[in-house]
Design a protein around this motif. Structure first.
Motif, short mmCIF file in Angstrom:
data_model
loop_
_atom_site.label_atom_id
_atom_site.label_comp_id
_atom_site.label_asym_id
_atom_site.label_seq_id
_atom_site.Cartn_x
_atom_site.Cartn_y
_atom_site.Cartn_z
N LEU A 1 33.65 39.40 41.80
CA LEU A 1 32.52 39.89 42.59
C LEU A 1 32.97 40.98 43.56
CD1 LEU A 1 30.57 36.60 43.42
CD2 LEU A 1 29.99 38.37 41.74
N ARG A 2 34.16 40.84 44.12
CA ARG A 2 34.69 41.89 44.99
C ARG A 2 34.87 43.19 44.20
NH1 ARG A 2 38.06 37.50 46.66
NH2 ARG A 2 37.52 36.78 48.76
N ALA A 3 35.32 43.05 42.97
CA ALA A 3 35.48 44.23 42.12
C ALA A 3 34.15 44.92 41.89
CB ALA A 3 36.12 43.85 40.79
N ILE A 4 33.12 44.14 41.60
CA ILE A 4 31.78 44.71 41.39
C ILE A 4 31.28 45.39 42.66
CG2 ILE A 4 29.35 44.10 41.00
CD1 ILE A 4 30.34 41.93 39.07
N ALA A 5 31.49 44.75 43.81
CA ALA A 5 31.06 45.33 45.08
C ALA A 5 31.75 46.67 45.32
CB ALA A 5 31.37 44.36 46.23
N PHE A 6 33.06 46.73 45.04
CA PHE A 6 33.77 47.99 45.24
C PHE A 6 33.29 49.05 44.28
CE2 PHE A 6 37.18 50.83 43.79
CZ PHE A 6 37.26 51.63 44.94
N ILE A 7 33.05 48.70 43.03
CA ILE A 7 32.56 49.67 42.05
C ILE A 7 31.23 50.25 42.51
CG2 ILE A 7 31.68 49.93 39.70
CD1 ILE A 7 33.83 47.89 38.83
N TYR B 1 40.33 45.52 48.90
CA TYR B 1 40.38 45.95 50.30
C TYR B 1 41.11 47.28 50.43
CZ TYR B 1 41.34 45.86 55.35
OH TYR B 1 41.43 46.18 56.67
N GLY B 2 42.25 47.39 49.76
CA GLY B 2 42.98 48.66 49.76
C GLY B 2 42.19 49.76 49.08
N CYS B 3 41.55 49.42 47.97
CA CYS B 3 40.71 50.40 47.27
C CYS B 3 39.61 50.92 48.19
CB CYS B 3 40.08 49.77 46.03
SG CYS B 3 41.21 49.47 44.66
#
Length: 364
Positions: free
Chosen positions: A15-21, A293-295
């Motif tokens: 889900l964090r990945a989706i949020a960042f995308i 977070y770094g992304c």
């Protein structure tokens, strides 16, 4: 019982990945036209839902350990802040430090006047809406400011109040956030004041906290099934692109978007055995979420036109199609975040975990 038992919830990294995308697309594709701005806002609200749920559960569990005599309030607070500090501050302050040094030789738009001090104090959002001056490619720091402000206020409240009061505290934050949002809109406040005010942000984070406090609720099976989880994530993707693409409309319905994001986080946490969770657990999404977070910090500073400018100064001229810039920027961002995670962030987090590790007496 382990006081620091913070077991990983499957699917949350995905889900964090989706949020960042979502955020990345909004900042890199059609940004000058605001094409995907609502999608970026949705990504931020998904980040808030995840943070609110996890932080509230950690603090409530710590408070219950205090009440059981397994630790003290001050020990619990110190432990929480040390771990949060180790996770958030090093990479953030290192990034700002690099720009402070570089700014002695190069001018960075938005990184002048009182802006650097505001960033150091986690007050970027306050600086922007009080001065009306945007901070260029540092603008995304406003979300980090709201989260840090929330931690500073929320952690003592939950740890010093009885554990049974956690739900009321979260609900109070949610109500205050909604009242503030409506009040600002009715008063005709500026867009920056509406979007960046801390109280509304606290409400969104606390909404995630309410979900975290109610994970024991026996939700209907259909609500947490694979089709339901899939439908909610598709709603979060499609609604900002079609129904809520206009920013004025999105602001009106932002609380509903936040509630939808919280629903998705709740669904994933409550049913870990769905095909959707299995998809979130694939190595690509899980890995991206782990370094998200770094992304998030780095992505606004990675620009293909800077690469072209440096290449031209070195006498290297190349022709590339217009579409290539976004995937290259994404790859560089992920590369930088991967290096940061492996050699900088993770070792510091591991140290903080060891330093605060405590085994509580077994329950009778």
């Amino acid at each position: 019982m382990r006081l620091d038992d913070e077991r990983r919830i499957k699917g949350f990294d995905g889900l964090r990945a989706i949020a960042f995308i979502f955020v990345f697309i909004s900042h890199k594709v059609g940004f000058d036209k605001g094409t995907y701005e609502s999608l970026g806002g949705t990504g931020v609200l998904l980040f808030f839902a995840l943070s609110g749920l996890l932080i509230t559960r950690i603090l409530t569990r710590t408070r219950m350990a205090v009440e059981a005599g397994e630790t003290t309030m001050l020990e619990g607070l110190a432990r929480f802040y040390l771990r949060r500090t180790a996770r958030i501050l090093p990479i953030y302050y290192t990034t700002i430090g690099i720009f402070l040094i570089a700014s002695l030789f190069v001018h960075f738009n938005g990184f002048e006047g009182g802006a650097p001090l505001a960033m150091l104090l986690y007050a970027t959002n306050v600086y922007v809406f009080t001065t009306g001056h945007w901070v260029g490619h540092f603008g995304h720091f406003w979300t980090l400011a709201i989260e840090e402000q929330f931690y500073l206020l929320f952690a003592p409240l939950l740890l010093f109040a009885p554990s049974k009061a956690a739900g009321s505290i979260c609900a109070t934050f949610v109500v205050l956030g909604l009242v503030t949002l409506v009040g600002l809109q009715l008063a005709g406040a500026s867009v920056l004041a509406i979007d960046l005010n801390s109280v509304t942000g606290f409400g969104y984070l606390a909404l995630g906290g309410l979900a975290g406090l109610n994970l024991h609720w026996q939700a209907p099976r259909w609500l947490i099934s694979t089709p339901a989880q899939t439908a909610v994530v598709l709603t979060l993707l499609i609604a900002p692109l079609i129904v809520l693409s206009d920013q004025s409309v999105w602001r009106t319905y932002a609380p509903a978007v936040a509630a939808t994001a919280v629903l998705l986080v709740f669904q994933v946490a409550r049913n870990q055995a769905t095909r959707f969770v299995a998809l979130l657990e694939t190595w690509s999404l899980r890995g991206l979420g782990r370094i998200s977070y770094g992304c998030y910090i780095f992505h606004e500073f990675v620009h293909f036109y800077d690469i072209e400018a440096v290449s031209q100064k070195l006498g290297i001229v190349f022709e590339t199609p217009d579409w290539i810039s976004v995937p290259i920027e994404f790859a560089i961002t992920v590369g930088l975040a991967t290096v940061s995670w492996r050699f900088f962030e993770r070792p510091i987090m591991a140290w903080a975990h060891r330093a605060t590790q405590k085994v509580a007496p077994a329950a009778a």
